[in-house]
Design a protein around this motif. Structure first.
Motif, short mmCIF file in Angstrom:
data_model
loop_
_atom_site.label_atom_id
_atom_site.label_comp_id
_atom_site.label_asym_id
_atom_site.label_seq_id
_atom_site.Cartn_x
_atom_site.Cartn_y
_atom_site.Cartn_z
N HIS A 139 -3.61 2.11 -10.57
CA HIS A 139 -5.02 2.51 -10.69
C HIS A 139 -5.44 3.57 -9.69
N ASP A 140 -5.58 3.21 -8.41
CA ASP A 140 -6.00 4.20 -7.42
C ASP A 140 -4.91 5.26 -7.27
N HIS A 141 -5.32 6.52 -7.22
CA HIS A 141 -4.36 7.60 -7.41
C HIS A 141 -3.59 8.01 -6.16
N VAL A 142 -4.26 7.99 -4.99
CA VAL A 142 -3.60 8.54 -3.79
C VAL A 142 -3.59 7.56 -2.63
N ASN A 143 -3.94 6.30 -2.86
CA ASN A 143 -3.80 5.29 -1.81
C ASN A 143 -2.34 4.86 -1.70
N THR A 144 -1.85 4.75 -0.47
CA THR A 144 -0.46 4.31 -0.28
C THR A 144 -0.38 3.14 0.70
N PHE A 145 -1.52 2.52 1.01
CA PHE A 145 -1.52 1.50 2.05
C PHE A 145 -0.99 0.16 1.53
N MET A 176 -1.47 -3.33 8.48
CA MET A 176 -1.59 -2.25 7.49
C MET A 176 -0.75 -1.04 7.87
N ASP A 177 -0.06 -0.49 6.87
CA ASP A 177 0.55 0.82 7.02
C ASP A 177 0.24 1.65 5.78
N GLY A 178 0.63 2.91 5.79
CA GLY A 178 0.28 3.80 4.69
C GLY A 178 -1.12 4.36 4.85
N GLU A 179 -1.61 5.04 3.81
CA GLU A 179 -2.86 5.77 3.90
C GLU A 179 -3.91 5.23 2.92
N HIS A 180 -5.15 5.12 3.42
CA HIS A 180 -6.30 4.76 2.59
C HIS A 180 -7.08 6.04 2.35
N ARG A 181 -6.80 6.72 1.25
CA ARG A 181 -7.33 8.06 1.01
C ARG A 181 -8.51 8.10 0.06
N GLU A 182 -8.74 7.02 -0.68
CA GLU A 182 -9.85 6.98 -1.63
C GLU A 182 -10.35 5.55 -1.76
N LYS A 183 -11.52 5.38 -2.33
CA LYS A 183 -12.07 4.04 -2.45
C LYS A 183 -11.20 3.19 -3.38
N ILE A 184 -11.26 1.89 -3.18
CA ILE A 184 -10.48 0.94 -3.96
C ILE A 184 -11.31 0.55 -5.19
N CYS A 185 -10.93 1.06 -6.32
CA CYS A 185 -11.73 0.88 -7.55
C CYS A 185 -11.34 -0.41 -8.25
N GLY A 186 -11.70 -1.53 -7.66
CA GLY A 186 -11.34 -2.82 -8.22
C GLY A 186 -12.53 -3.53 -8.83
N THR A 187 -12.27 -4.74 -9.32
CA THR A 187 -13.30 -5.52 -9.98
C THR A 187 -14.31 -6.08 -8.98
N GLU A 188 -15.57 -6.16 -9.40
CA GLU A 188 -16.60 -6.82 -8.60
C GLU A 188 -16.70 -8.30 -8.93
#
Length: 229
Positions: free
Chosen positions: A215-221, A181-193
């Motif tokens: 979808h996710d706004h500020v995740n870059t991972f 993994m690289d990049g940033e995990h800044r917010e939850k991953i709003c995916g399907t259940e």
């Protein structure tokens, strides 16, 4: 930023318009998209907010396809979604198909199947009501991929993209070392259940080398799982 980079292709992962966008604004947005400087044009899929503009996704598709730079196309009418397509990329010389792009429609919201709740207190991912590609879309990908291999005499490496994350995105953040993994995990991953199994089909076919979402706004991972980036 895009014009400074001068990319070969531009892929927009949905939510191009939303409830704040008037119908009059849409033409200006499309004109601005037409100024993007890419070699082969602009690809896109619909997000969960695009329908809020007051036009159906089918009507929006008709508008997009009026623009020369728009490479995305309306998909088969006998499966769920509007924006499901494959776009083969040929070799620089000759007609041999060397690469492919799969665009998939991940729809909007869904928290039930056949009247039963799919979001439980102890959930797979983050307990969000995001929808995703339905079984008929996944079978369309799988069968088309098989036919493409027969036509080309070999598997065609490809990337796939859609708007809302699938559950496997969580495996990257939970296993950063193992997945590189690289990049940033800044917010939850709003995916399907409700896991419809798209990743398993892609991994089994072994032609998709990368799966990307919006979808996710500020995740870059990013990371690699089961051979797929």
């Amino acid at each position: 930023k895009i014009n400074d980079l001068k990319p070969d292709i531009v892929i927009l992962g949905g939510d191009i318009v939303d409830e704040r966008t008037s119908k009059e604004d849409m033409n200006e947005i499309f004109k601005e998209l037409g100024q993007i400087n890419s070699t082969y044009g602009v690809y896109y899929v619909f997000g969960n907010h695009d329908k809020e503009v007051g036009l159906s996704e089918s009507d929006q598709q008709d508008i997009y396809e009026q623009y020369e730079y728009c490479i995305s196309k309306r998909g088969p009418e006998n499966i769920h979604g509007v924006c499901n397509y494959m776009l083969p990329i040929k070799a620089s010389e000759g007609d041999k198909i060397k690469f492919n792009v799969w665009g998939m429609d991940s729809h909007r919201y869904n928290s039930t199947v056949n009247g039963h709740k799919t979001i439980l207190p102890n959930h797979f991912c983050t307990g969000d009501d995001a929808d995703h590609c339905r079984p008929d879309q996944i079978m369309w990908y799988y069968n088309t991929s098989v036919e493409l291999e027969k036509y080309c005499g070999e598997k065609v490496p490809s990337i796939m993209y859609f708007h809302q994350p699938i559950p496997e995105f969580n495996l990257i953040t939970r296993n950063p070392e193992e997945t590189g993994m690289d990049g940033e995990h800044r917010e939850k991953i709003c995916g399907t259940e409700l896991n419809f199994g798209l990743f398993a089909f892609a991994a089994t076919r072994n032609d998709v080398k990368g799966i990307y979402c919006g979808h996710d706004h500020v995740n870059t991972f990013s990371g690699t799982y089961a051979g797929i980036h």
